[in-house]
Design an enzyme around this catalytic site. Structure first.
Site, PDB file in Angstrom:
ATOM      1  N   LYS A  31       0.889  -1.256  -0.141  1.00  0.00           N
ATOM      2  CA  LYS A  31      -0.185   0.141   0.065  1.00  0.00           C
ATOM      3  C   LYS A  31       0.738   1.148   0.179  1.00  0.00           C
ATOM      4  O   LYS A  31       0.480   2.209  -0.670  1.00  0.00           O
ATOM      5  CB  LYS A  31      -0.939  -0.149   1.224  1.00  0.00           C
ATOM      6  CG  LYS A  31      -2.102   0.975   1.237  1.00  0.00           C
ATOM      7  CD  LYS A  31      -3.225   0.589   2.106  1.00  0.00           C
ATOM      8  CE  LYS A  31      -2.681   0.697   3.454  1.00  0.00           C
ATOM      9  NZ  LYS A  31      -2.949   1.773   4.485  1.00  0.00           N
ATOM     10  N   ASP A 314       3.309  -0.232  11.721  1.00  0.00           N
ATOM     11  CA  ASP A 314       2.069  -0.677  11.419  1.00  0.00           C
ATOM     12  C   ASP A 314       1.790  -2.058  11.991  1.00  0.00           C
ATOM     13  O   ASP A 314       0.615  -2.767  11.911  1.00  0.00           O
ATOM     14  CB  ASP A 314       1.825  -0.863   9.812  1.00  0.00           C
ATOM     15  CG  ASP A 314       1.994   0.473   9.113  1.00  0.00           C
ATOM     16  OD1 ASP A 314       1.189   1.519   9.886  1.00  0.00           O
ATOM     17  OD2 ASP A 314       2.637   0.680   8.126  1.00  0.00           O
TER      18      ASP A 314
END
Length: 435
Positions: A31, A314
């Site tokens: 991403k 993350d």
């Protein structure tokens, strides 16, 4: 209840467990790389073809945003897009970035270099996230940036153009802030330098070079010279952050054995592998092939500090779940920036762990997790955070005894739309979406 693949979207996911996690898979395109590829292709002169693009909603918002600059985008396949740059004018509509923090912050850097006015916004969760860490240095470069709460929150209004390069030292290590300034620096007068307190991921530096920019990395200093980007071909590899969920899935059960192929081997993106190694995991990442292999292991507690956080920012929720079943007490500190993610990720991670029966204490900048937990069935609120939702799903499928429900499951569409289908295939769990 119908199986997951029969439903387009819903607000909750019901998962039964525990089951072993076995098999091989590929994960969606990275991403972070996808956002950067789309923005640089839009800035570049000529045609760029991006393959392996993330199919999540976050990147689709960035694609729609660049079209507002007069850039032509052609979807040649589900994960392949052709972009004809450069940017031709100020955006002709509001740029809606949905839930994408990376998208809005990097696009702000692009807008700062464009003569004209840009308006950037997002969904209710994104509009709660701080934007001043990007807005403040862009103002120093000469852009006018305003927003709600004295420029602290989106919607942002940016009047760009006529920038001057600066040397800037962010107080918080952030690849997003660094990237926004480097993208703005391409159109500035003079060089732009970012001095980091801790090294962060280098997606932007690496990709700028692919597009022909002059970039110099000297330790914790990154400098970009003004210049014109040239269109190129970009192949987006698999997202290591998504692979982390499958790594922990294999470690949560007694018979786990997972292989993930084709992952991005870039700087700082596989730091979670090192953390799991420190915890005693049987895990290996081949940097040449991008292949990750993980087998069930006995885990032990670990201490994670501010120096660790930039490389695993993350992955904290899923690493916290691994800590929940490890022997000993895991301490996470220096992670205060997590309070400004899609959710307050410290609070939402702690709440998720408690729902599964884990003893955890929140601190201002982290948490203390008592390991050795036997996970129970749970009802978990994702708080609109896809990483909380996916962590809860692997815990429910691989370690919790009974039937668990994850509310806010539709948040997963931002990054990994097929996650529930992959979960069912690898664990043979029963997973059903609820309206």
């Amino acid at each position: 209840m119908r199986p997951v693949s029969d439903l387009d979207s819903a607000s909750a996911l019901r998962v039964t467990g525990p089951h072993p996690a076995r098999g091989a898979l590929t994960v969606p395109g990275d991403k972070s790389v996808s956002h950067r590829a789309v923005l640089m292709a839009a800035m570049a002169h000529g045609s760029s073809v991006i393959t392996g693009l993330s199919l999540g909603e976050d990147v689709q918002h960035t694609l729609r945003a660049v079209a507002q600059f007069g850039v032509m985008t052609t979807q040649e396949a589900p994960d392949r897009v052709r972009i004809e740059g450069p940017i031709r004018h100020e955006p002709d509509d509001v740029l809606d970035h949905g839930n994408a923090g990376t998208g809005i912050r990097l696009t702000a850097g692009v807008c700062a270099g464009i003569a004209g006015v840009s308006v950037l916004t997002g969904d209710v969760f994104l509009r709660r996230r701080p934007m001043d860490r990007v807005a403040a240095p862009l103002r120093l470069m000469g852009a006018t940036v305003d927003g709600r709460s004295d420029g602290h929150l989106a919607p942002l209004v940016i009047r760009g153009g006529a920038l001057t390069g600066i040397t800037y030292a962010p107080k918080v290590a952030s690849a997003q802030v660094k990237s926004a300034l480097l993208l703005a620096g391409l159109t500035a007068q003079g060089t732009t330098t970012v001095e980091e307190i801790h090294p962060t991921r280098r997606h932007t530096e690496e990709m700028l070079v692919e597009f022909g920019a002059q970039v110099l990395v000297e330790g914790l200093r990154v400098t970009v010279a003004p210049g014109v980007l040239t269109g190129t071909a970009v192949c987006v590899p698999g997202d290591p952050s998504q692979a982390a969920f499958w790594a922990v899935a294999a470690l949560l059960c007694d018979e786990g054995d997972i292989t993930v192929h084709g992952l991005y081997p870039g700087y700082g993106r596989s730091d979670f592998v090192g953390v799991l190694e420190r915890m005693g995991a049987d895990i290996a990442f081949d940097q040449t092939t991008g292949t990750l292999t993980v087998r069930a292991s006995r885990l032990r507690a670990v201490e994670l500090t501010a120096e660790d956080i930039p490389g695993i920012v993350d992955e904290i929720p899923v690493l916290a779940m691994a800590a929940a079943v490890a022997e000993g007490v895991t301490v996470i500190s220096g992670a205060g920036d997590l309070r400004a993610k899609e959710s307050d990720r410290i609070a939402s991670t702690a709440a998720m762990l408690r729902a599964f029966g884990v003893r955890v204490t929140e601190t201002q900048d982290g948490m203390v997790i008592e390991g050795g937990a036997t996970l129970r069935e749970a009802r978990v609120d994702s708080h609109g955070d896809h990483r909380i939702a996916m962590t809860a799903a692997v815990a429910a499928a691989c370690a919790a005894d009974g039937e668990s429900v994850i509310d806010g499951w539709d948040s997963v569409a931002t990054s990994y739309p097929r996650f529930a289908d992959d979960l069912m295939r690898l664990t043979q769990t029963r997973a059903c979406r609820l309206a």
